[in-house]
Design a protein around this motif. Structure first.
Motif, mmCIF file in Angstrom:
data_model
loop_
_atom_site.group_PDB
_atom_site.id
_atom_site.type_symbol
_atom_site.label_atom_id
_atom_site.label_comp_id
_atom_site.label_asym_id
_atom_site.label_seq_id
_atom_site.Cartn_x
_atom_site.Cartn_y
_atom_site.Cartn_z
ATOM 1 N N GLY A 1 0.813 -1.215 0.000
ATOM 2 C CA GLY A 1 0.000 0.000 0.000
ATOM 3 C C GLY A 1 0.843 1.259 0.000
ATOM 4 O O GLY A 1 0.467 2.286 0.559
ATOM 5 N N LEU A 2 2.018 1.157 -0.601
ATOM 6 C CA LEU A 2 2.964 2.267 -0.588
ATOM 7 C C LEU A 2 2.847 3.061 -1.879
ATOM 8 O O LEU A 2 2.906 2.493 -2.966
ATOM 9 N N SER A 3 2.698 4.375 -1.753
ATOM 10 C CA SER A 3 2.617 5.221 -2.940
ATOM 11 C C SER A 3 4.011 5.462 -3.506
ATOM 12 O O SER A 3 4.903 5.936 -2.807
ATOM 13 N N LEU A 4 4.171 5.130 -4.781
ATOM 14 C CA LEU A 4 5.502 5.131 -5.393
ATOM 15 C C LEU A 4 5.349 5.376 -6.880
ATOM 16 O O LEU A 4 4.488 4.776 -7.521
ATOM 17 N N HIS A 5 6.181 6.262 -7.448
ATOM 18 C CA HIS A 5 6.094 6.525 -8.891
ATOM 19 C C HIS A 5 7.467 6.621 -9.517
ATOM 20 O O HIS A 5 8.383 7.189 -8.924
ATOM 21 N N CYS A 6 7.550 6.108 -10.727
ATOM 22 C CA CYS A 6 8.762 6.286 -11.534
ATOM 23 C C CYS A 6 8.638 7.615 -12.259
ATOM 24 O O CYS A 6 7.645 7.859 -12.956
ATOM 25 N N ILE A 7 9.619 8.489 -12.080
ATOM 26 C CA ILE A 7 9.499 9.847 -12.645
ATOM 27 C C ILE A 7 10.593 10.170 -13.646
ATOM 28 O O ILE A 7 10.619 11.266 -14.194
ATOM 29 N N GLY A 8 11.515 9.230 -13.892
ATOM 30 C CA GLY A 8 12.571 9.569 -14.844
ATOM 31 C C GLY A 8 13.667 8.532 -14.846
ATOM 32 O O GLY A 8 13.463 7.395 -14.417
ATOM 33 N N SER A 9 14.812 8.944 -15.311
ATOM 34 C CA SER A 9 15.923 8.008 -15.402
ATOM 35 C C SER A 9 17.265 8.722 -15.273
ATOM 36 O O SER A 9 17.361 9.945 -15.388
ATOM 37 N N ILE A 10 18.278 7.909 -15.029
ATOM 38 C CA ILE A 10 19.653 8.406 -14.889
ATOM 39 C C ILE A 10 20.348 8.267 -16.240
ATOM 40 O O ILE A 10 20.149 7.278 -16.946
ATOM 41 N N VAL A 11 21.142 9.291 -16.571
ATOM 42 C CA VAL A 11 21.905 9.239 -17.827
ATOM 43 C C VAL A 11 23.387 9.448 -17.526
ATOM 44 O O VAL A 11 23.751 9.879 -16.435
ATOM 45 N N ARG A 12 24.204 9.120 -18.516
ATOM 46 C CA ARG A 12 25.638 9.193 -18.304
ATOM 47 C C ARG A 12 26.140 10.634 -18.192
ATOM 48 O O ARG A 12 27.018 10.940 -17.375
ATOM 49 N N GLU A 13 25.595 11.530 -19.013
ATOM 50 C CA GLU A 13 26.094 12.906 -19.063
ATOM 51 C C GLU A 13 25.658 13.690 -17.822
ATOM 52 O O GLU A 13 24.485 13.649 -17.453
#
Lengths: 290, 290
Positions: free
Chosen positions: A255-267
């Motif tokens: 019941g945990l509120s969790l969202h994917c909002i983006g990503s990591i990039v090399r630069e």
């Protein structure tokens, strides 16, 4: 393994002058617990040092203590010692909180990897909107159900709830994490810089509460303010793309509120992609004390 | 076993306004180490939270940091984290220090027994005399070798040296202990009350430095002020009469200054026997914040 964290809060700086003492106490403990949670540690105990005027208002200390007990109950930790001193000036307090975690399991902010997904717990910008209401920088009238939404935003500002329910999940899956205290954009910038990489946030995917959404729709508050305002005390973390589904189902089952909002990039450097698909120009990424 | 202790210091309260930042830093760490030592714990690490004006004087932070490094080197512990915030008002800082000791070896203040002997480390009243010099409540002229003695007393006030060399001895022999921070008489009263007994101090046996002795002889400072003045940061402890000789020889072999100044009795309440053999009338037993 033991983790220690320390935060100082000053009346008139971290909380408004004449804050309700119970809220001040609650927030002070929450802020420290937040840091432990982001490191994957279970809060266990804390020490409190408190600087008060010689003659605090009647009932002040009782109210303060009751707020502290509420927070202790919510976060599962207890007072182990401290110090009280008196001096003129604003009320100032410092909490050192201790948390435990299995050896070698501490989560750092410097260990995100390119291609990792970026997640946040809870909703973002509520506390900033709450503070804007307190400061009368926004009026609450675009809020339908105004009273309840106002209460919600104020309580998000005064009584943050770091997601203790996320601790196990973080230990299991997070490659890097930190708590969001000075604004999502600034803290994400810090996490990326510490990890020697960059990152992308898609503004559209950042979870907002109904109250903040209503303020945005009424043009009473800006998306930028939500993304850069402080005091969220949610957790920002990264995880390998391969475990994103496992994270989602673990969160759901708890019941945990969790969202994917983006990503990591090399630069190096971070980009916040706006709702129109173009990078947002952020004038002030967050709150910095100096 | 881990011991945690926390103390807050405010400029203008615990140290004079415009104190040298290096001294402020040194004293802050010393005060915390003092508490660990009295519990029989080896200082290991500490966290510091610091509240500064937005624009501290140039060089302030550098000087503060150098005082902190001196103290770290003297006490053998290192900075493990913390927080810096800015607010107007006096500089205020809080340190939480952690120390380690063998399991079950922590020394408490509540475990003194009737007939125990009472010991103190170091000399008593130096810091109080130093503070009186700073406040110009006494003049230094009764001091022969005035400059050096003045320096000594000021340094005892600004740079207390909790007796880390006594830790092992305390663990081995002390039945109860606490550090002397608010004045020998008040702290002895607290130790006796916590232990459910009373005690006797013979003023004549309380160790005084040559500088304080000179002030007393010149009537520039009173014995009562020495026994009740704060900031000694020496250790007050009790031990069974049977181990008194072992304590003395252990102290000698370590070059540790240590004196037996009295004993614990069954009846509550404490008596300070004056140099004339009659109980001294103490008007204010020590420093209390509230």
């Amino acid at each position: 393994e033991l983790v220690l964290t320390a935060d100082m809060l000053v009346e008139g700086v971290h909380v408004p002058r004449h804050v309700a003492p119970a809220d001040f106490a609650y927030k002070a403990l929450a802020v420290n617990v937040s840091d432990l949670v982001a490191k994957g540690a279970d809060p266990t105990l804390y020490l409190l040092t408190l600087c008060l005027p010689k003659h605090p208002e009647p009932g002040w200390l009782e109210a303060f203590t009751s707020g502290l007990s509420n927070a202790q109950a919510d976060f599962g930790c207890s007072l182990a010692g401290g110090d009280t001193v008196s001096a003129e000036g604003p009320v100032c307090l410092s909490i050192t909180a201790a948390g435990t975690l299995p050896a070698g399991k501490m989560i750092h902010r410097f260990s995100a990897n390119p291609d990792d997904k970026v997640f946040v717990t809870g909703t973002i910008g509520d506390a900033a909107a709450g503070l804007a209401l307190i400061r009368k920088e926004v009026s609450a009238h675009p809020l339908s159900g105004e009273g309840a939404m106002r209460e919600f935003l104020l309580s998000r500002y005064f009584r943050p709830h770091p997601p203790v329910a996320a601790i196990e999940l973080l230990r299991q899956y997070a490659s890097a994490a930190m708590d969001i205290s000075d604004g999502l954009v600034l803290d994400f910038t810090r996490l990326c810089a510490a990890s020697g990489c960059g990152g992308i946030i898609e503004a559209d995917r950042v979870p907002l509460s109904p109250a903040v959404s209503a303020l945005l729709e009424g043009d009473a508050f800006s998306l930028e303010a939500a993304l850069t305002g402080g005091d969220d005390y949610e957790v920002l973390f990264t995880a390998a793309p391969g475990v994103a589904d496992a994270i989602r189902s673990a969160a759901e089952s708890r019941g945990l509120s969790l969202h994917c909002i983006g990503s990591i990039v090399r630069e190096p450097g971070i980009t916040v992609v706006g709702r129109d698909g173009a990078p947002m120009q952020i004038s002030r990424p967050g709150y910095d004390h100096f």
